[in-house]
Design an enzyme around this catalytic site. Structure first.
Site: not given
Length: 508
Positions: A188, A266, A300
Site C-alpha cells: 500500500k 521503522e 526519518c
C-alpha cells in the site's frame, strides 16, 4: 495510462506510467469506482489520479498473494535471485523515467531522485545474493542418539505500508527481502506517491515475477486507515512491515497484536548530530549539509538537533549559514534546483509552529524566515504552492523548545551549544526516539564511549550517511523494532524457523 498531452513531462517509455492498482498481474480499478488525485507539490496542480481502494478491495489482493505464495515459496533460491536481478536491470534501464515520476510526486530535485534510485537498487542487488544464503542447521544435542535440525521457511503473505519520502527505496528494501525469502507481497503506497510504486510493479511484471507475487493497492489519505487495517487483520497476512510515524506505528502494532502477526516497525526519528571541538569541521559540515537538507529535511534519519561544542559553536554556525545560502530552492524538475518543496503542506505548518515556539522562547533566526512561501511552478503557467520553505537556521536553542522534542520533517535547523561530552550524550538521549545518532570527533576513546552510550539503533561516526543495503537498518525505543537490510537479519524478518528433533537407531 497513455502518454496524455496534459502531462507536465515526457517519458522515454510512456507505458511505464500506470494509473490503476495491480492485483494478480491485472491492472484494476477500485470496486467503488472512485479515484483520488495525485498532486505535484512544486505547483500544487493535479496531474494524475489513481484508484481509491477501500477495505472491500483487500480480499482479492491478499487471496491472489496467498495463492501465489503456495507456488513461489517453492521456487528455487537461485531462480528468486535471477528474478531480483532482472528487476534490478529493468530499474537501471528505466531510471530516468522513474526519477521523473518521483520528482513530480515528491517534489525532490531530479538529482536527488536519481540518488534514491541508485540507493534503492543496492537492495535488489544485495537481496539477490541473500536469496541463496538462507540456511538452517543440524546439531547434536545432549540427549543420546538425537539430532536437532532447524528448518527455515518463508512466513507467507507480507504487507508493506510505505511512506512517500523514499517511495522506491522503501519498497525495494522491503520487497527485496521478502522475495529473497520466498514471500509474496501486497504494497500500500502512500497517497502522495502511488505512481512510482505502480511503475515498479510494471517492471516487476516485465522481470518475470508470477501473478500474485507483487500486488499494489493505491488509496487516498481518507481511505488509508481503513484499507491498512483490513490488510493488517486479513487472516492470510502473516507479516506486516511499516515505515512511518510513531503514532501510526503504534496503531499498526496493535492491529498485528490481535492475531500475533510478525511486525517490523521503522518509525520516527529525532536524531542528534553532535560536533565536538576536535572534529574536522569541514568534514562535519559536508556531511551535515547532505543529511539535513536532502529532500527538504524530510527523512526519518535526518539531523533533527544539531549540538555543537561551545569552543567551535560560533565558527561552525557561520560555516553552516554561508554554505546553506548556496542552496537553490525551486521546482524539482528545474535545472539547478538543489532543494525542492516539502511533499505535504502539513509539513510547513508544523515547521512554522516549531520556529514560532523557538523564537518565543529566546532562539534567534540567523537564516531564512521560518515561514512557508509561494514559488513559481515548473515554469509552465502561473501555478503557485505553499509547499516551499527557504532553509531556516536558528541559534540559541534550548531543551524546552518543541524542536527539541518533536521530529521536524522540514528544512529547519536548530543549533544547540554544549560544553562537555557527558552533557551532549545526556541531551542526545533525552528523547523518546532512538533511530539514529551522529557524532563527529577524532578522539578514538570518545568514539567507543559514544558507540555504547548513545541510545540509537544506528550511530554514524564522522559520517552523516550510515544507511546501506549491507547494514541493518532500524531503531530502538519509540523508533520501532525489527531490522531492514543487512546480512541475514532482514531476510529473517520474513522467515519462520522450525525445530525438528530426530531420534536415531541405537546402532547408528
Amino acid at each position: 495510462m497513455s502518454q496524455a498531452p496534459e502531462l507536465p513531462f515526457k517519458l522515454n517509455d510512456a507505458s511505464l506510467l500506470r494509473d490503476k492498482s495491480y492485483v494478480n498481474a491485472e491492472w484494476v480499478e477500485a470496486k467503488s469506482g472512485k479515484r483520488f488525485e495525485v498532486i505535484d507539490p512544486g505547483s500544487d496542480k493535479t496531474w494524475a489520479s489513481c484508484p481509491d481502494n477501500g477495505p472491500e478491495d483487500v480480499d482479492a489482493a491478499v487471496e491472489a498473494a496467498h495463492a501465489a505464495f503456495q507456488i513461489y515459496r517453492k521456487v528455487n533460491p537461485r531462480q528468486r535471485a535471477h528474478l531480483l536481478l532482472a528487476w534490478h536491470q529493468l530499474i537501471e534501464q528505466n531510471k530516468d523515467d522513474l526519477a521523473t515520476i518521483m520528482t513530480w510526486e515528491t517534489g525532490k530535485p531530479l538529482a536527488e531522485a536519481h540518488g534514491e534510485i541508485a540507493y534503492a537498487q543496492s537492495f535488489t542487488w544485495w537481496f539477490a545474493g541473500e536469496a541463496e544464503r538462507i540456511q538452517g542447521s543440524v546439531s547434536v544435542p545432549a540427549a543420546p542418539n538425537r539430532r536437532v535440525m532447524i528448518v527455515k521457511q518463508p512466513i507467507g503473505v507480507a504487507v508493506a505500508l510505505v511512506p512517500w519520502n523514499f517511495p522506491i527505496a522503501m519498497i525495494l528494501r522491503k520487497a527485496g527481502a521478502a522475495f529473497a525469502a520466498g514471500c509474496t507481497m501486497v504494497v500500500k503506497p502512500s497517497p502522495e506517491t502511488p505512481l512510482t510504486c505502480l511503475a515498479l510493479a510494471e517492471l516487476a511484471a516485465r522481470a518475470g515475477f508470477a501473478p500474485g507475487v507483487f500486488n499494489v493497492l493505491t488509496t487516498s489519505l481518507a481511505n488509508t486507515p481503513a484499507l491498512s487495517e483490513a490488510l493488517c487483520l486479513h487472516p492470510h497476512v502473516h507479516k506486516v512491515t511499516f515505515t512511518g510515524s510513531t503514532r501510526v506505528g503504534k496503531i499498526v502494532a496493535g492491529l498485528c497484536a490481535r492475531n500475533l502477526k510478525k511486525c517490523t516497525l521503522e518509525l520516527g526519528g529525532n536524531c542528534p548530530f553532535i560536533v565536538f571541538g576536535d572534529a574536522n569541521l569541514d568534514q562535519a559540515l559536508e556531511q551535515f549539509m547532505a543529511l539535513k537538507w536532502r529532500h527538504a529535511g524530510q527523512a526519518c534519519i535526518t539531523a533533527n538537533r544539531l549540538y555543537v561544542q561551545s569552543s567551535v559553536y560560533e565558527k561552525f554556525t557561520q560555516m553552516l549559514v554561508e554554505k546553506t545560502k548556496g542552496l537553490v530552492v525551486g521546482h524539482g524538475s528545474k535545472e539547478g534546483t538543489t532543494m525542492g518543496p516539502v511533499t505535504t503542506p502539513n509539513g510547513i505548518k508544523k515547521a512554522e509552529a516549531q520556529v514560532s515556539d523557538a523564537l518565543n522562547l529566546g532562539a534567534k533566526l540567523v537564516l531564512g524566515s521560518g515561514k512557508g512561501s509561494l514559488k513559481d511552478g515548473a515554469g509552465e503557467g502561473n501555478g503557485v504552492s505553499g509547499y516551499f520553505m527557504e532553509p531556516t537556521i536558528l541559534t540559541g536553542m534550548t531543551k524546552d523548545m518543541l524542536m527539541t522534542r518533536e521530529e521536524t520533517f522540514a528544512p529547519v535547523c536548530g543549533i544547540y551549544s554544549f560544553d562537555t561530552e557527558e552533557e551532549a550524550v545526556q541531551w542526545a538521549n533525552d528523547t523518546s526516539m532512538g533511530l539514529a545518532s551522529y557524532a563527529f570527533t577524532k578522539n578514538m576513546d570518545r568514539v567507543f564511549r559514544l558507540s555504547e552510550n548513545l541510545e540509537a539503533g544506528m550511530i554514524g561516526v564522522n559520517t552523516g550517511n550510515s544507511s546501506a543495503a549491507e547494514s541493518p537498518f532500524g531503531g530502538m525505543k519509540e523508533s520501532g523494532y525489527g531490522k531492514e537490510s543487512g546480512k541475514d537479519v532482514a531476510v529473517n524478518e520474513y522467515l519462520v524457523s522450525k525445530t525438528v528433533t530426530i531420534t536415531l537407531e541405537d546402532h547408528y
